[in-house]
Design a protein around this motif. Structure first.
Motif: not given
Ligand code: SAM
Length: 326
Positions: A181-183, A202-205, A230-233, A248-250
């Motif tokens: 979800m936060f790839a 998926v990533d917002i960046n 995009g935004d995972i939501s 979910m690594n956020l």
């Molecule tokens: C802590 S990083 C983890 C990245 C990757 N999973 C890793 O282990 O290296 C969190 C990622 O979530 C993304 N992110 C933050 N909010 C988001 C959202 N609402 N939807 C999708 N991605 C999001 C950020 O851009 C960031 O790349």
């Protein structure tokens, strides 16, 4: 002084050395030693060594031909390597300069030296860097047989999580459907796909997603990885009821996206939920949040509570592996 190393039969020595080198694990500050039919290969990260190897601790001589930064400095340096990009964390500008110069002068392959100039910040979790050597912030990092290109100035990446990512990837089986979800640039998604999973990252960046796509191609798994900016939501609705596995690594805010996780989850789904919590209650807040989002539609079973690393005084980065069964 003993150093971590693996003992392998001499006949398979070169093959093992190459495999360990491919994983970025051979410690070239020490000699490989042969004794009684066994080769002892020094390793940089014992936790990263695949289970099939015989991990040992042994006194090995330093490579005389190898000059390390420690040989050139009057303090013990600390640094992380992402290929030829070296990351340091020095507040004192004189120490930072001395370490950067010593890295260049040493035998450690050094194209770039970056000093941490801020905490990771913002939604995209990127930090500022002071460039002490070189001009570019792009690195090529190898980990457990995968290769990742990434621009440290534009995306999140931490080599310190390699062992944890490997722990999770080893649970993935062929044919699974997984959503990260936060790839980021794909350090979960790519190894999952290499094990035969179909993966949506998926990533917002946007830059992270461009790298995820390139890294899928680089590692020969582009046919099994879908990279979505995009935004995972917003994206979760496209893959409703689809996932056998979710990452979910956020840490700090993953709980805000548990509704999306529940939408993505199929009949039975394993969720890897990363969190940062105080030592007084490392796993309780995450578990309560997951139960609140998933019950009663799903039966929630916490299969593993694991501390990944220390994060700050009294605070830890933890993960819950949770099975959701409808
Ligand atoms: C802590 S990083 C983890 C990245 C990757 N999973 C890793 O282990 O290296 C969190 C990622 O979530 C993304 N992110 C933050 N909010 C988001 C959202 N609402 N939807 C999708 N991605 C999001 C950020 O851009 C960031 O790349």
């Amino acid at each position: 002084m003993t150093v971590p190393c693996v003992g392998v039969a001499r006949e398979s020595g070169e093959q093992s050395r190459q495999e360990l080198a491919g994983l970025g694990l051979v410690d070239d500050e020490y000699e490989i030693v042969h004794e009684d039919g066994t080769l002892y290969i020094p390793v940089t990260d014992p936790e990263g060594v695949p289970e099939e190897y015989d991990l040992q601790s042994k006194s090995l001589p330093r490579r005389e031909t190898q000059t390390t930064p420690a040989d050139l400095l009057d303090f013990t340096p600390s640094y992380e390597r992402l290929g030829e990009v070296i990351i340091i964390d020095e507040d004192d500008p004189d120490r930072a300069r001395a370490l950067a110069d010593a890295l260049v002068e040493s035998d450690i392959p050094t194209k770039t030296v970056l000093n941490r100039a801020s905490k990771i910040q913002g939604v995209e979790r990127v930090r500022d860097w002071e460039i002490l050597v070189g001009e570019e912030t792009e690195a090529i990092h190898r980990e457990y047989g995968c290769e990742f290109a990434l621009d440290l100035a534009a995306v999140y990446f931490s080599p310190r999580l390699a062992t944890e990512r490997h722990r999770v990837a080893e649970q993935v089986s062929e044919g699974e459907q997984a959503v990260d979800m936060f790839a980021g640039v794909g350090p979960f998604a790519i190894p999952f796909a290499k094990r035969g999973a179909t993966v949506v990252g998926v990533d917002i960046n946007e830059t992270a997603i461009e790298y995820l796509q390139k890294n899928a191609e680089r590692n020969g798994v582009a046919d099994r990885v879908t990279a979505i900016h995009g935004d995972i939501s917003d994206v979760a609705g496209e893959y409703e009821n689809w996932a056998d596995r979710l990452v979910m690594n956020l840490p700090h805010s993953a709980d805000e996206f548990l509704d999306s996780a529940v939408r993505l989850a199929g009949e039975e789904c394993v969720l890897h939920f990363y969190d940062i919590q105080h030592e007084d209650d490392l796993f309780g807040p995450g578990e309560r949040a997951i139960r609140e989002a998933a019950e009663p539609d799903y039966r929630v079973t916490v299969e593993n509570r694991h501390t990944v690393r220390s994060y700050a005084p009294h605070e830890y980065n933890v993960v819950l592996d949770v099975r959701l069964k409808r």
